[in-house]
Design an enzyme around this catalytic site. Structure first.
Site, PDB file in Angstrom:
ATOM      1  N   ASP A   1       0.657   6.574 -10.625  1.00 39.95           N
ATOM      2  CA  ASP A   1      -0.083   7.193  -9.520  1.00 39.95           C
ATOM      3  C   ASP A   1       0.893   7.942  -8.610  1.00 39.95           C
ATOM      4  O   ASP A   1       1.775   7.330  -8.000  1.00 39.95           O
ATOM      5  CB  ASP A   1      -0.794   6.075  -8.724  1.00 39.95           C
ATOM      6  CG  ASP A   1      -1.719   6.625  -7.652  1.00 39.95           C
ATOM      7  OD1 ASP A   1      -1.773   7.850  -7.471  1.00 39.95           O
ATOM      8  OD2 ASP A   1      -2.402   5.802  -6.993  1.00 39.95           O
TER       9      ASP A   1
ATOM     10  N   GLU B   1      -2.383   9.559 -12.085  1.00 40.96           N
ATOM     11  CA  GLU B   1      -3.405   9.656 -11.041  1.00 40.96           C
ATOM     12  C   GLU B   1      -2.935  10.606  -9.949  1.00 40.96           C
ATOM     13  O   GLU B   1      -1.758  10.588  -9.564  1.00 40.96           O
ATOM     14  CB  GLU B   1      -3.600   8.243 -10.489  1.00 40.96           C
ATOM     15  CG  GLU B   1      -4.640   8.105  -9.424  1.00 40.96           C
ATOM     16  CD  GLU B   1      -4.900   6.620  -9.162  1.00 40.96           C
ATOM     17  OE1 GLU B   1      -4.851   5.804 -10.108  1.00 40.96           O
ATOM     18  OE2 GLU B   1      -5.118   6.270  -7.987  1.00 40.96           O
TER      19      GLU B   1
ATOM     20  N   GLY C   1       0.796  -1.232   0.000  1.00 40.83           N
ATOM     21  CA  GLY C   1       0.000   0.000   0.000  1.00 40.83           C
ATOM     22  C   GLY C   1       0.824   1.276   0.000  1.00 40.83           C
ATOM     23  O   GLY C   1       0.260   2.367   0.019  1.00 40.83           O
TER      24      GLY C   1
ATOM     25  N   HIS D   1     -11.530   3.758  -7.577  1.00 41.14           N
ATOM     26  CA  HIS D   1     -10.444   3.447  -6.659  1.00 41.14           C
ATOM     27  C   HIS D   1     -10.898   2.287  -5.789  1.00 41.14           C
ATOM     28  O   HIS D   1     -12.031   2.290  -5.276  1.00 41.14           O
ATOM     29  CB  HIS D   1     -10.142   4.659  -5.764  1.00 41.14           C
ATOM     30  CG  HIS D   1      -9.200   4.353  -4.646  1.00 41.14           C
ATOM     31  ND1 HIS D   1      -9.492   4.607  -3.331  1.00 41.14           N
ATOM     32  CD2 HIS D   1      -7.974   3.795  -4.657  1.00 41.14           C
ATOM     33  CE1 HIS D   1      -8.467   4.225  -2.569  1.00 41.14           C
ATOM     34  NE2 HIS D   1      -7.533   3.727  -3.351  1.00 41.14           N
ATOM     35  N   ALA D   2     -10.039   1.296  -5.632  1.00 38.46           N
ATOM     36  CA  ALA D   2     -10.374   0.178  -4.730  1.00 38.46           C
ATOM     37  C   ALA D   2      -9.086  -0.234  -4.023  1.00 38.46           C
ATOM     38  O   ALA D   2      -8.132   0.530  -3.997  1.00 38.46           O
ATOM     39  CB  ALA D   2     -10.984  -0.962  -5.522  1.00 38.46           C
TER      40      ALA D   2
ATOM     41  N   GLU E   1      -9.973   9.469  -5.380  1.00 34.04           N
ATOM     42  CA  GLU E   1      -9.953   8.700  -4.125  1.00 34.04           C
ATOM     43  C   GLU E   1      -9.936   9.611  -2.902  1.00 34.04           C
ATOM     44  O   GLU E   1     -10.305   9.189  -1.811  1.00 34.04           O
ATOM     45  CB  GLU E   1      -8.787   7.696  -4.108  1.00 34.04           C
ATOM     46  CG  GLU E   1      -7.414   8.302  -4.030  1.00 34.04           C
ATOM     47  CD  GLU E   1      -6.305   7.262  -4.113  1.00 34.04           C
ATOM     48  OE1 GLU E   1      -6.119   6.678  -5.182  1.00 34.04           O
ATOM     49  OE2 GLU E   1      -5.623   7.038  -3.105  1.00 34.04           O
TER      50      GLU E   1
ATOM     51  N   ASP F   1     -14.913   6.399  -4.983  1.00 30.58           N
ATOM     52  CA  ASP F   1     -14.429   5.607  -3.843  1.00 30.58           C
ATOM     53  C   ASP F   1     -15.657   5.303  -2.982  1.00 30.58           C
ATOM     54  O   ASP F   1     -16.446   6.204  -2.680  1.00 30.58           O
ATOM     55  CB  ASP F   1     -13.400   6.430  -3.069  1.00 30.58           C
ATOM     56  CG  ASP F   1     -12.840   5.688  -1.873  1.00 30.58           C
ATOM     57  OD1 ASP F   1     -11.620   5.429  -1.861  1.00 30.58           O
ATOM     58  OD2 ASP F   1     -13.599   5.388  -0.935  1.00 30.58           O
TER      59      ASP F   1
ATOM     60  N   LYS G   1       3.316   3.008  -8.720  1.00 32.19           N
ATOM     61  CA  LYS G   1       3.432   4.186  -7.862  1.00 32.19           C
ATOM     62  C   LYS G   1       4.661   4.988  -8.275  1.00 32.19           C
ATOM     63  O   LYS G   1       5.742   4.400  -8.477  1.00 32.19           O
ATOM     64  CB  LYS G   1       3.573   3.747  -6.399  1.00 32.19           C
ATOM     65  CG  LYS G   1       2.315   3.102  -5.867  1.00 32.19           C
ATOM     66  CD  LYS G   1       1.228   4.131  -5.716  1.00 32.19           C
ATOM     67  CE  LYS G   1      -0.080   3.503  -5.328  1.00 32.19           C
ATOM     68  NZ  LYS G   1      -1.122   4.496  -5.095  1.00 32.19           N
TER      69      LYS G   1
HETATM   70  C1  LIG Z   1      -2.176   4.524   0.728  1.00 32.79           C
HETATM   71  C2  LIG Z   1      -2.883   3.755  -0.335  1.00 32.79           C
HETATM   72  O1  LIG Z   1      -2.341   2.470  -0.459  1.00 32.79           O
HETATM   73  C3  LIG Z   1      -2.852   4.457  -1.701  1.00 32.79           C
HETATM   74  O2  LIG Z   1      -1.539   4.420  -2.211  1.00 32.79           O
HETATM   75  C4  LIG Z   1      -3.811   3.762  -2.629  1.00 32.79           C
HETATM   76  C5  LIG Z   1      -3.917   4.364  -3.974  1.00 32.79           C
HETATM   77  O3  LIG Z   1      -3.536   5.485  -4.250  1.00 32.79           O
HETATM   78  C6  LIG Z   1      -4.532   3.569  -5.048  1.00 32.79           C
HETATM   79  O4  LIG Z   1      -4.815   2.395  -4.835  1.00 32.79           O
HETATM   80  O5  LIG Z   1      -4.740   4.148  -6.105  1.00 32.79           O
HETATM   81 MG    MG Z   2      -4.363   6.166  -6.130  1.00 37.58          MG
END
Ligand SMILES: C[C@H](O)[C@@H](O)CC(=O)C(=O)O
Ligand code: MG
Length: 429
Positions: A239, A265, A24, A344-345, A294, A317, A211
């Site tokens: 993201d 994102e 996460g 978002h999930a 989100e 969300d 990420k």
């Molecule tokens: C803190 C969360 O994990 C975040 O990084 C989730 C997110 O941004 C996403 O799934 O998109």
């Molecule tokens: Mg995200």
């Protein structure tokens, strides 16, 4: 069976130590412990509804307090009374003359509203057959009627009735397309990323989110690695979790454009509508869209994002805004503005809940799968009584009535913070 009056509301602070393995993690949330304020409502006829909102560790206790503050507004109401005029009940929670000062319809109090209303919807979801008129009567059009009127919403839902049965059958057979974020959390090593990505490819995944946003060189290396593994045809999304200023976002994403991300994102503050519009305009020639939602407070913000052409992908969300009531408004607005919804999930429970909303979107609102997919993250599903079912990178429709929000009791006990077994044993270490 008559639903009876709501006579009990319990809320628990449930936390999972996901930060230990960097599950996460992103550029802004470097050590998330996936958590939930978990709500159980009970009626005097013996029915129960389960709801939650998602958090990332510390601060969950504040959401729990906010849920407690909402309790008096809920106790004594019957489900029939609530659903006969759900719009008024929604307003009762979101527009209470004293409590709205600590919102309104945003932040901790709105997370608490989401948890409570999700439990009410879970209770209600056990009863079937909600016609367009009934659904529209759940939406609070205050502050959005300049962009979407009640009549327009009804018209969109009526149009969505055409071909509904076929789409239901398609979903039951094929499921709803999903993408995975599980391969490339920011704190994962390149080795983890490679292993998880090759496993995901073998499992049939065709869209991958990475990420980014902490170090440009790391982003380039990680995006290159993934793009090489998945090839040119599959989707890659990036993201940044709000890491950049507006100009920085444009420059950074331009550097990553060679990897052809479908979207970037949360490039900047989730409140900066005009900033997102600027980024959208700057990235359009590169074929990169902007996605967000989100951490978007409410329907009013989504309205403005849509009006300003600031988003090319709407990320609803299930636990951030005012439950199904407010998400209905957002889905219908997105349909009117012709912007695809890609929820978002992940988190804890978000996949379980949002699958209902996105299936509804396809079957009854947008009626399209074009540029649409729902996020999936492969953590913590074992703690739910009816966990999501993924088949060949698709969400298979849930078959048990309700919002899939009920957790396994022993999981809740073990993970209740700070006295559950898991936290007690960690504190002794
Ligand atoms: C803190 C969360 O994990 C975040 O990084 C989730 C997110 O941004 C996403 O799934 O998109
Ligand atoms: Mg995200």
């Amino acid at each position: 069976m008559p639903s009876g009056k709501i006579c009990g509301l319990t809320v628990k602070d449930v936390r999972f130590p996901t930060s230990l393995e960097q599950h996460g993690s992103d550029a802004m949330h470097t050590d998330p412990d996936y958590s939930a304020a978990y709500v159980i409502i009970e009626t005097d006829s013996g029915m129960r509804g389960f709801g939650l909102t998602f958090t990332v560790g510390r601060g969950t206790e504040i959401v729990v307090c906010a849920v407690e503050a909402l309790r008096p507004l809920v106790l004594g109401k019957s489900l029939d009374e609530i659903t006969a005029d759900f719009r008024s009940f929604y307003r009762l929670l979101t527009s209470d003359g004293q409590m709205r000062w600590v919102g309104p319809e945003k932040g901790v109090i709105h997370l608490a509203t989401a948890a409570v209303l999700n439990a009410v919807w879970d209770l209600w979801a056990r009863a079937e057959g909600k016609e367009p008129e009934k659904l529209v009567s759940c939406i609070d059009f205050r502050y959005i009627s300049d962009a979407l009127t009640e009549e327009e919403a009804l018209d969109i839902l009526h149009k969505g009735q055409e071909g509904k049965q076929q789409r239901e059958e398609d979903m039951l057979r094929e499921g709803y397309p999903a993408y995975t974020t599980s391969c490339a959390w920011l704190g994962y090593t390149d080795q983890q990323l490679t292993q998880l990505c090759s496993k995901a490819l073998a499992d049939g995944w065709t869209a991958f989110k990475v990420k980014v946003g902490a170090e440009l060189d790391d982003d380039i290396r990680r995006c290159r690695l993934i793009r090489q593994m998945i090839g040119p045809e599959k989707f890659l999304m990036i993201d940044a979790n709000q890491r950049w200023d507006v100009g920085e976002a444009v420059a950074w994403v331009t550097h990553l454009s060679e990897f052809q991300p479908l979207w970037v994102e949360e490039p900047t503050s989730p409140d900066d509508i005009l900033g997102h519009a600027h980024i959208s305009k700057a990235l359009a020639p590169l074929g990169i869209g902007v996605a967000s939602g989100e951490q978007c407070h409410n329907r009013v913000m989504f309205k403005q994002f849509l009006q300003a052409s600031a988003l090319q992908f709407v990320q609803i969300d299930s636990c951030r805004v005012g439950s199904v009531n407010e998400n209905l408004a957002i889905l219908i607005m997105a349909s009117k503005f012709n912007v695809p919804v890609c929820p978002h999930a992940g988190g804890v429970g978000l996949c379980e809940l949002v699958q209902h909303l996105i299936l509804f979107d396809y079957i009854c609102v947008s009626t399209s799968l074009d540029k649409r997919m729902c996020e999936y993250v492969d953590h913590l599903h074992e703690h739910f009584k009816n966990p999501t079912l993924i088949r060949n990178a698709h969400y298979m429709p849930p078959v048990v009535p309700g919002f899939s929000s009920e957790m396994v009791e022993s999981s809740v006990d073990k993970h209740t913070y700070p006295h559950g077994e898991v936290w007690r044993s960690m504190n002794q270490l």
